[in-house]
Design an enzyme around this catalytic site. Structure first.
Site, short mmCIF file in Angstrom:
data_model
loop_
_atom_site.label_atom_id
_atom_site.label_comp_id
_atom_site.label_asym_id
_atom_site.label_seq_id
_atom_site.Cartn_x
_atom_site.Cartn_y
_atom_site.Cartn_z
N HIS A 1 0.85 -1.20 0.00
CA HIS A 1 0.00 0.00 0.00
C HIS A 1 0.87 1.23 0.00
CE1 HIS A 1 -3.21 2.79 0.99
NE2 HIS A 1 -4.00 1.85 0.49
N ASP B 1 -8.00 -5.23 -0.71
CA ASP B 1 -8.48 -6.11 -1.79
C ASP B 1 -8.20 -7.58 -1.54
OD1 ASP B 1 -9.57 -4.19 -3.63
OD2 ASP B 1 -7.52 -3.45 -3.82
N1 COA Z 1 3.97 -7.65 -4.61
C1 COA Z 1 5.31 -7.67 -4.67
N2 COA Z 1 6.08 -6.61 -4.46
C2 COA Z 1 5.46 -5.46 -4.17
C3 COA Z 1 4.07 -5.36 -4.08
C4 COA Z 1 3.32 -6.51 -4.31
N3 COA Z 1 1.97 -6.48 -4.24
N4 COA Z 1 3.74 -4.09 -3.76
C5 COA Z 1 4.88 -3.41 -3.65
N5 COA Z 1 5.93 -4.24 -3.90
C6 COA Z 1 7.33 -3.88 -3.90
C7 COA Z 1 7.71 -3.26 -5.23
O1 COA Z 1 8.11 -4.22 -6.17
C8 COA Z 1 8.82 -2.33 -4.81
O2 COA Z 1 9.96 -3.10 -4.59
P1 COA Z 1 11.40 -2.54 -5.01
O3 COA Z 1 11.59 -1.31 -4.17
O4 COA Z 1 12.29 -3.67 -4.69
O5 COA Z 1 11.30 -2.22 -6.48
C9 COA Z 1 8.35 -1.83 -3.45
O6 COA Z 1 7.53 -2.88 -2.93
C10 COA Z 1 7.54 -0.54 -3.52
O7 COA Z 1 6.44 -0.76 -4.41
P2 COA Z 1 5.79 0.35 -5.34
O8 COA Z 1 4.97 -0.31 -6.40
O9 COA Z 1 6.82 1.34 -5.79
O10 COA Z 1 4.87 1.07 -4.29
P3 COA Z 1 3.72 2.07 -4.62
O11 COA Z 1 3.48 2.85 -3.39
O12 COA Z 1 4.00 2.82 -5.88
O13 COA Z 1 2.50 1.11 -4.95
C11 COA Z 1 0.71 -0.35 -4.78
C12 COA Z 1 1.51 0.76 -4.09
C13 COA Z 1 -0.54 -0.62 -3.98
C14 COA Z 1 0.32 0.09 -6.19
C15 COA Z 1 1.61 -1.62 -4.85
O14 COA Z 1 1.85 -2.09 -3.55
C16 COA Z 1 0.97 -2.69 -5.70
O15 COA Z 1 1.12 -2.67 -6.93
N6 COA Z 1 0.23 -3.65 -5.07
C17 COA Z 1 -0.46 -4.66 -5.84
C18 COA Z 1 -1.76 -4.10 -6.40
C19 COA Z 1 -2.80 -3.90 -5.35
O16 COA Z 1 -3.04 -4.76 -4.51
N7 COA Z 1 -3.49 -2.77 -5.43
C20 COA Z 1 -4.54 -2.42 -4.51
C21 COA Z 1 -4.11 -1.31 -3.61
S1 COA Z 1 -5.29 -1.02 -2.32
#
Ligand code: COA
Length: 373
Positions: free
Chosen positions: A259, A310
């Site tokens: 998140h 979710d």
């Molecule tokens: N699975 C695996 N790794 C994850 C992850 C996940 N669901 N969510 C974050 N990470 C990792 C990223 O790969 C990144 O790792 P790195 O620093 O080694 O590259 C790190 O954690 C930061 O992730 P990032 O995507 O940059 O964080 P964000 O704040 O931009 O994104 C979300 C937040 C929610 C978009 C992200 O956690 C995600 O894509 N989750 C899956 C989709 C989801 O469940 N969405 C619903 C949100 S309520």
């Protein structure tokens, strides 16, 4: 010269709001100052929508009046009714909702007004119509019909009745109602931000909601709950741990985890995990709950990530008999209460939302006529 942007606007405060607040470190969420843990399982979705849109938890008279407004406002417009069958044939659920909400704007009695009173009426109608749009869409694509709503029952009971075709068990209604409460608002999430950007141009509420629905659809936002169910369905109870480790090792994201704001457990996930456990037990098949728990353990051990709203919502909706591709539309039924409240708030104290950008392209390009390029 603009400053360096913060990628994804992380930690940028983009608006002031009195609607919801998150303490990401402590894992707390508040709607208008009420802790989500106090509202979940106590306030109904209708009370929560009233709190968000009209500023206070209603007393009995206010709730009665609001519920009556929802009942009288849920009739779908002529343009929606005339087009829903063709839309259901050609569009996926979230695309269809984007189209249908847009069409419903044409038949809204306040369509040309964005006054505070008109906005309140439109917010109630949009909140009342969204579950019916999802149910009618589902019936249209499956060749069935939608049972008439029971005017004495709320949105949660009527939606479950209309989508599953069976009278839901009272405990199922309570659980689904609680899900709607948990998803109602969440500060400056992507779809709410989209709605506010649109509203800040002094565009109308239906346009802002169409922007929000298009934004909720993506798998990094509301689309994640459907993807969680697909992941669970693609695994077997025996291969969960290895498959999740393999995905993570391959750099794949596991939907339903992580998140932007919470650095600890998402407080909504706490309730959804409990509901998933309860429904697993009452259904007599706890397979998806057990697999979810194992996924949760492996993702935490491997990446230190917590489940978000979710993750357990997927198995909860599955146990309630909701088709997987309607999980994100269900999110929109609830979030409609928050989106509309944010549009009301934006219009009440508006300034155009127009950030700057950092230019990273070529400079000093020399013009050449087309035959010399
Ligand atoms: N699975 C695996 N790794 C994850 C992850 C996940 N669901 N969510 C974050 N990470 C990792 C990223 O790969 C990144 O790792 P790195 O620093 O080694 O590259 C790190 O954690 C930061 O992730 P990032 O995507 O940059 O964080 P964000 O704040 O931009 O994104 C979300 C937040 C929610 C978009 C992200 O956690 C995600 O894509 N989750 C899956 C989709 C989801 O469940 N969405 C619903 C949100 S309520």
């Amino acid at each position: 010269m603009a400053d360096k942007p913060t990628k994804g606007l992380a930690d940028v405060v983009a608006a002031s709001t009195a609607l919801s607040d998150i303490d990401g470190k402590a894992g707390r969420l508040f709607y208008r100052g009420y802790d989500i843990h106090d509202l979940a399982g106590r306030a109904t979705f209708e009370e929560t929508a009233h709190l968000l849109q009209r500023g206070k938890l209603p007393d009995r008279a206010e709730l009665g009046a609001y519920a009556a407004e929802l009942v009288s406002g849920r009739e779908l417009g002529a343009l929606v009714s005339a087009n829903i069958a063709e839309i259901a044939e050609k569009q996926k659920p979230m695309e269809a909702l984007r189209s249908l909400v847009s069409l419903s704007g044409a038949d809204d009695p306040d369509k040309d007004s964005i006054t505070p009173d008109a906005n309140l009426r439109k917010a109630a109608r949009l909140t009342a119509q969204q579950p019916l749009l999802v149910a009618r869409f589902h019936a249209a694509r499956s060749g069935g019909s939608v049972p008439d709503p029971d005017p004495s029952r709320g949105i949660a009971a009527n939606f479950l009745l209309q989508v599953t075709g069976r009278t839901p068990d009272p405990r199922e209604v309570e659980i689904f109602d609680e899900c709607l409460v948990l998803h109602a608002d969440h500060t400056m999430n992507a779809s709410t931000f989209a709605a506010r950007v649109c509203a800040a141009t002094l565009s109308d509420m239906h346009s802002a909601i169409v922007a929000a629905i298009g934004t909720l659809k993506g798998p990094l936002h509301g689309g994640a709950n459907e993807q969680v169910m697909k992941t669970l369905e693609s695994l077997t109870p025996g291969n969960v741990a290895q498959a999740v480790r393999d995905k993570l090792a391959a750099g794949e994201k596991i939907m339903g985890f992580g998140h932007r704001v919470y650095k600890t457990e998402d407080p909504r996930a706490t309730h959804l995990r409990r509901m998933s456990a309860e429904l697993a037990e009452s259904s007599g098949d706890d397979t998806y709950y057990r697999m979810s728990k194992e996924m949760e353990e492996v993702v935490f051990e491997t990446k230190g990530l917590y489940p978000n709203v979710d993750f357990f919502a997927a198995s909860v909706y599955h146990y309630l008999g909701i088709p997987t591709d309607l999980f994100t539309p269900v999110f929109s039924i609830s979030r409609m209460s928050g989106w509309t409240a944010h549009v009301i708030e934006q219009h009440a104290d508006n300034r155009l939302i127009r950030p700057d950008s950092e230019y990273i392209g070529e400079t000093d390009q020399k013009w050449k006529p087309i035959d010399e390029r």
